[in-house]
Design a protein around this motif. Structure first.
Motif, PDB file in Angstrom:
ATOM      1  N   LYS A  93      -3.149   7.323   6.782  1.00 15.79           N
ATOM      2  CA  LYS A  93      -2.169   6.261   6.570  1.00 15.79           C
ATOM      3  C   LYS A  93      -2.862   4.989   6.110  1.00 15.79           C
ATOM      4  O   LYS A  93      -2.396   4.295   5.198  1.00 15.79           O
ATOM      5  CB  LYS A  93      -1.414   6.005   7.876  1.00 15.79           C
ATOM      6  CG  LYS A  93      -0.116   5.237   7.723  1.00 15.79           C
ATOM      7  CD  LYS A  93       0.989   6.124   7.196  1.00 15.79           C
ATOM      8  CE  LYS A  93       2.318   5.408   7.230  1.00 15.79           C
ATOM      9  NZ  LYS A  93       3.404   6.226   6.637  1.00 15.79           N
ATOM     10  N   MET A  94      -3.992   4.663   6.719  1.00 15.86           N
ATOM     11  CA  MET A  94      -4.779   3.486   6.320  1.00 15.86           C
ATOM     12  C   MET A  94      -5.256   3.604   4.875  1.00 15.86           C
ATOM     13  O   MET A  94      -5.161   2.656   4.093  1.00 15.86           O
ATOM     14  CB  MET A  94      -5.998   3.329   7.233  1.00 15.86           C
ATOM     15  CG  MET A  94      -5.735   2.749   8.588  1.00 15.86           C
ATOM     16  SD  MET A  94      -7.306   2.485   9.449  1.00 15.86           S
ATOM     17  CE  MET A  94      -6.712   1.846  11.009  1.00 15.86           C
ATOM     18  N   LEU A  95      -5.795   4.768   4.519  1.00 14.34           N
ATOM     19  CA  LEU A  95      -6.340   4.954   3.182  1.00 14.34           C
ATOM     20  C   LEU A  95      -5.235   4.917   2.128  1.00 14.34           C
ATOM     21  O   LEU A  95      -5.439   4.389   1.030  1.00 14.34           O
ATOM     22  CB  LEU A  95      -7.111   6.274   3.100  1.00 14.34           C
ATOM     23  CG  LEU A  95      -8.418   6.301   3.888  1.00 14.34           C
ATOM     24  CD1 LEU A  95      -9.014   7.702   3.899  1.00 14.34           C
ATOM     25  CD2 LEU A  95      -9.419   5.297   3.326  1.00 14.34           C
ATOM     26  N   GLN A  96      -4.082   5.468   2.459  1.00 14.54           N
ATOM     27  CA  GLN A  96      -2.958   5.414   1.534  1.00 14.54           C
ATOM     28  C   GLN A  96      -2.578   3.961   1.246  1.00 14.54           C
ATOM     29  O   GLN A  96      -2.345   3.582   0.091  1.00 14.54           O
ATOM     30  CB  GLN A  96      -1.770   6.167   2.126  1.00 14.54           C
ATOM     31  CG  GLN A  96      -0.543   6.197   1.207  1.00 14.54           C
ATOM     32  CD  GLN A  96       0.605   6.970   1.819  1.00 14.54           C
ATOM     33  OE1 GLN A  96       0.448   7.668   2.822  1.00 14.54           O
ATOM     34  NE2 GLN A  96       1.770   6.850   1.217  1.00 14.54           N
ATOM     35  N   ALA A  97      -2.523   3.131   2.303  1.00 12.21           N
ATOM     36  CA  ALA A  97      -2.192   1.713   2.123  1.00 12.21           C
ATOM     37  C   ALA A  97      -3.282   0.991   1.336  1.00 12.21           C
ATOM     38  O   ALA A  97      -2.996   0.120   0.509  1.00 12.21           O
ATOM     39  CB  ALA A  97      -2.001   1.054   3.487  1.00 12.21           C
ATOM     40  N   ILE A 123     -12.343  -0.675 -10.106  1.00  7.14           N
ATOM     41  CA  ILE A 123     -11.273  -0.404  -9.147  1.00  7.14           C
ATOM     42  C   ILE A 123     -10.807   1.040  -9.278  1.00  7.14           C
ATOM     43  O   ILE A 123     -10.449   1.687  -8.297  1.00  7.14           O
ATOM     44  CB  ILE A 123     -10.111  -1.397  -9.344  1.00  7.14           C
ATOM     45  CG1 ILE A 123     -10.555  -2.807  -8.954  1.00  7.14           C
ATOM     46  CG2 ILE A 123      -8.903  -0.991  -8.509  1.00  7.14           C
ATOM     47  CD1 ILE A 123      -9.490  -3.864  -9.122  1.00  7.14           C
ATOM     48  N   GLU A 124     -10.850   1.576 -10.512  1.00  4.37           N
ATOM     49  CA  GLU A 124     -10.447   2.968 -10.721  1.00  4.37           C
ATOM     50  C   GLU A 124     -11.353   3.908  -9.935  1.00  4.37           C
ATOM     51  O   GLU A 124     -10.879   4.818  -9.252  1.00  4.37           O
ATOM     52  CB  GLU A 124     -10.499   3.320 -12.206  1.00  4.37           C
ATOM     53  CG  GLU A 124     -10.105   4.768 -12.484  1.00  4.37           C
ATOM     54  CD  GLU A 124     -10.270   5.163 -13.941  1.00  4.37           C
ATOM     55  OE1 GLU A 124      -9.977   6.326 -14.259  1.00  4.37           O
ATOM     56  OE2 GLU A 124     -10.695   4.305 -14.751  1.00  4.37           O
ATOM     57  N   THR A 125     -12.674   3.677 -10.002  1.00  9.92           N
ATOM     58  CA  THR A 125     -13.610   4.507  -9.243  1.00  9.92           C
ATOM     59  C   THR A 125     -13.369   4.360  -7.754  1.00  9.92           C
ATOM     60  O   THR A 125     -13.411   5.336  -6.998  1.00  9.92           O
ATOM     61  CB  THR A 125     -15.060   4.131  -9.586  1.00  9.92           C
ATOM     62  OG1 THR A 125     -15.277   4.315 -10.988  1.00  9.92           O
ATOM     63  CG2 THR A 125     -16.053   4.987  -8.805  1.00  9.92           C
ATOM     64  N   GLU A 126     -13.110   3.118  -7.325  1.00  9.99           N
ATOM     65  CA  GLU A 126     -12.846   2.882  -5.904  1.00  9.99           C
ATOM     66  C   GLU A 126     -11.643   3.699  -5.436  1.00  9.99           C
ATOM     67  O   GLU A 126     -11.697   4.373  -4.398  1.00  9.99           O
ATOM     68  CB  GLU A 126     -12.593   1.392  -5.656  1.00  9.99           C
ATOM     69  CG  GLU A 126     -12.263   1.085  -4.206  1.00  9.99           C
ATOM     70  CD  GLU A 126     -11.974  -0.375  -3.960  1.00  9.99           C
ATOM     71  OE1 GLU A 126     -11.999  -0.789  -2.797  1.00  9.99           O
ATOM     72  OE2 GLU A 126     -11.694  -1.104  -4.930  1.00  9.99           O
ATOM     73  N   MET A 127     -10.551   3.657  -6.208  1.00 14.50           N
ATOM     74  CA  MET A 127      -9.351   4.388  -5.814  1.00 14.50           C
ATOM     75  C   MET A 127      -9.599   5.888  -5.794  1.00 14.50           C
ATOM     76  O   MET A 127      -9.112   6.609  -4.910  1.00 14.50           O
ATOM     77  CB  MET A 127      -8.191   4.029  -6.740  1.00 14.50           C
ATOM     78  CG  MET A 127      -7.645   2.629  -6.529  1.00 14.50           C
ATOM     79  SD  MET A 127      -6.085   2.319  -7.395  1.00 14.50           S
ATOM     80  CE  MET A 127      -6.636   2.324  -9.104  1.00 14.50           C
ATOM     81  N   GLU A 131      -2.116  -2.363  -6.760  1.00 16.17           N
ATOM     82  CA  GLU A 131      -1.406  -3.620  -7.000  1.00 16.17           C
ATOM     83  C   GLU A 131      -2.357  -4.692  -7.518  1.00 16.17           C
ATOM     84  O   GLU A 131      -2.007  -5.469  -8.416  1.00 16.17           O
ATOM     85  CB  GLU A 131      -0.724  -4.089  -5.712  1.00 16.17           C
ATOM     86  CG  GLU A 131       0.452  -3.226  -5.286  1.00 16.17           C
ATOM     87  CD  GLU A 131       1.552  -3.181  -6.327  1.00 16.17           C
ATOM     88  OE1 GLU A 131       1.823  -4.230  -6.964  1.00 16.17           O
ATOM     89  OE2 GLU A 131       2.137  -2.099  -6.536  1.00 16.17           O
ATOM     90  N   ALA A 132      -3.580  -4.735  -6.956  1.00 16.00           N
ATOM     91  CA  ALA A 132      -4.570  -5.715  -7.414  1.00 16.00           C
ATOM     92  C   ALA A 132      -4.942  -5.466  -8.871  1.00 16.00           C
ATOM     93  O   ALA A 132      -5.101  -6.410  -9.658  1.00 16.00           O
ATOM     94  CB  ALA A 132      -5.816  -5.643  -6.527  1.00 16.00           C
ATOM     95  N   PHE A 133      -5.056  -4.186  -9.234  1.00 17.10           N
ATOM     96  CA  PHE A 133      -5.383  -3.845 -10.624  1.00 17.10           C
ATOM     97  C   PHE A 133      -4.267  -4.288 -11.563  1.00 17.10           C
ATOM     98  O   PHE A 133      -4.518  -4.800 -12.655  1.00 17.10           O
ATOM     99  CB  PHE A 133      -5.614  -2.339 -10.747  1.00 17.10           C
ATOM    100  CG  PHE A 133      -5.991  -1.897 -12.134  1.00 17.10           C
ATOM    101  CD1 PHE A 133      -7.291  -2.026 -12.582  1.00 17.10           C
ATOM    102  CD2 PHE A 133      -5.037  -1.374 -12.997  1.00 17.10           C
ATOM    103  CE1 PHE A 133      -7.655  -1.631 -13.863  1.00 17.10           C
ATOM    104  CE2 PHE A 133      -5.380  -0.976 -14.275  1.00 17.10           C
ATOM    105  CZ  PHE A 133      -6.688  -1.104 -14.706  1.00 17.10           C
ATOM    106  N   ARG A 134      -3.024  -4.108 -11.138  1.00 18.65           N
ATOM    107  CA  ARG A 134      -1.899  -4.525 -11.962  1.00 18.65           C
ATOM    108  C   ARG A 134      -1.903  -6.031 -12.190  1.00 18.65           C
ATOM    109  O   ARG A 134      -1.537  -6.524 -13.268  1.00 18.65           O
ATOM    110  CB  ARG A 134      -0.583  -4.118 -11.295  1.00 18.65           C
ATOM    111  CG  ARG A 134      -0.288  -2.620 -11.350  1.00 18.65           C
ATOM    112  CD  ARG A 134       0.895  -2.270 -10.494  1.00 18.65           C
ATOM    113  NE  ARG A 134       1.231  -0.846 -10.595  1.00 18.65           N
ATOM    114  CZ  ARG A 134       1.955  -0.200  -9.688  1.00 18.65           C
ATOM    115  NH1 ARG A 134       2.422  -0.834  -8.629  1.00 18.65           N
ATOM    116  NH2 ARG A 134       2.215   1.089  -9.851  1.00 18.65           N
ATOM    117  N   GLN A 135      -2.311  -6.774 -11.172  1.00 17.16           N
ATOM    118  CA  GLN A 135      -2.270  -8.228 -11.259  1.00 17.16           C
ATOM    119  C   GLN A 135      -3.464  -8.812 -12.012  1.00 17.16           C
ATOM    120  O   GLN A 135      -3.313  -9.761 -12.787  1.00 17.16           O
ATOM    121  CB  GLN A 135      -2.226  -8.830  -9.832  1.00 17.16           C
ATOM    122  CG  GLN A 135      -0.955  -8.510  -9.064  1.00 17.16           C
ATOM    123  CD  GLN A 135       0.273  -9.136  -9.673  1.00 17.16           C
ATOM    124  OE1 GLN A 135       0.229 -10.261 -10.173  1.00 17.16           O
ATOM    125  NE2 GLN A 135       1.389  -8.410  -9.653  1.00 17.16           N
TER     126      GLN A 135
END
Length: 248
Positions: free
Chosen positions: A168-172, A71-75, A179-183
């Motif tokens: 705006k889409m990419l920021q969201a 997920i880190e690479t994705e972000m 949030e998914a990573f936190r969970q």
């Protein structure tokens, strides 16, 4: 949450990727029509604009394809895509400045129409590449009255608004992944969980002792430091929640 390797091309269903493709096609058309030798004799502006749009699409695809494993690479890659559209936005803004053209303000009827235009949800069959191509072209057609306009100021302003929407889409999307990573954690965390669960299951099958404190299966562990470094012992499988130990 266990490790789940997803279909690597699921980005075809992302609105951010679909709109990015619309922007790439529109940028290529815009440069073919309006970025000529008179304002770009070395063709560098043309190449930079087209490549910025291309990098945006590519990084969304590459980042989303890494969703299952990092997920880190994705972000990080989604943020690179966002930066690419920022770069493209800057070039379009400069194009309008050079022409002393008006940049549409918030409230402008054309700007609001483009900003509010909804993308259709993709409906793909097994031939998803074929369907995705048709879907992208259908979404581009929604903006064609502005993107295909013979007035370069209108076409440039339309591209500017689409870049803002894309960012705006990419920021969201980045915020959602955070949030998914936190969970649920990322791939590394879930691989560790899978390994511990496998060791717990194996310990139960091998008749390992139960923890004197909580009753859960124990695992063979090794002292990592101190004067007893290298000594094996039984440790609770629920460590660090439980620190029960037994001599091996």
């Amino acid at each position: 949450m266990g490790v789940n390797i997803q279909f690597s091309q699921s980005y075809h269903w992302l609105n951010s990727w679909i709109l990015a493709n619309v922007i790439q096609l529109a940028t290529q058309d815009f440069c073919d029509r309006f970025v000529d030798y008179r304002i770009d004799p070395g063709r560098r502006l043309y190449d930079q604009m087209v490549m910025a749009a291309r990098c945006g699409v590519a990084n969304i695809a590459e980042g989303s394809a890494r969703h299952s494993t990092s997920i880190e690479t994705e972000m990080r890659l989604l943020d690179v895509a966002r930066a690419s559209f920022d770069e493209l936005q800057g070039d379009i803004f400069n194009f309008l400045l050079r022409r002393k053209a008006d940049v549409w303000p918030i409230g402008n009827a054309d700007r609001e129409a483009i900003w509010q235009m909804r993308l259709d949800p993709p409906q793909y069959s097994n031939s998803y590449l074929h369907d995705a191509a048709r879907h992208i072209l259908a979404q581009k057609a929604k903006f064609e009255p502005w993107l295909g306009n013979e007035n370069p100021d209108i076409a440039a302003n339309a591209l500017l608004v689409l870049c803002l929407r894309e960012n705006k889409m990419l920021q969201a999307q980045i915020q959602s992944q955070l949030e998914a990573f936190r969970q649920t954690g990322g791939f590394t965390e879930n691989m560790t969980t899978e390994r511990l669960e496998a060791r717990k299951s194996q310990a139960s099958m091998d008749g390992a002792p139960t923890c004197p404190k909580c009753g859960k299966p124990m695992l063979k562990r090794m002292q990592k430091k101190g004067h007893m470094q290298g000594r094996e012992f039984w440790g609770c499988s629920d460590y660090p929640s439980c620190n029960g130990i037994k001599p091996l």
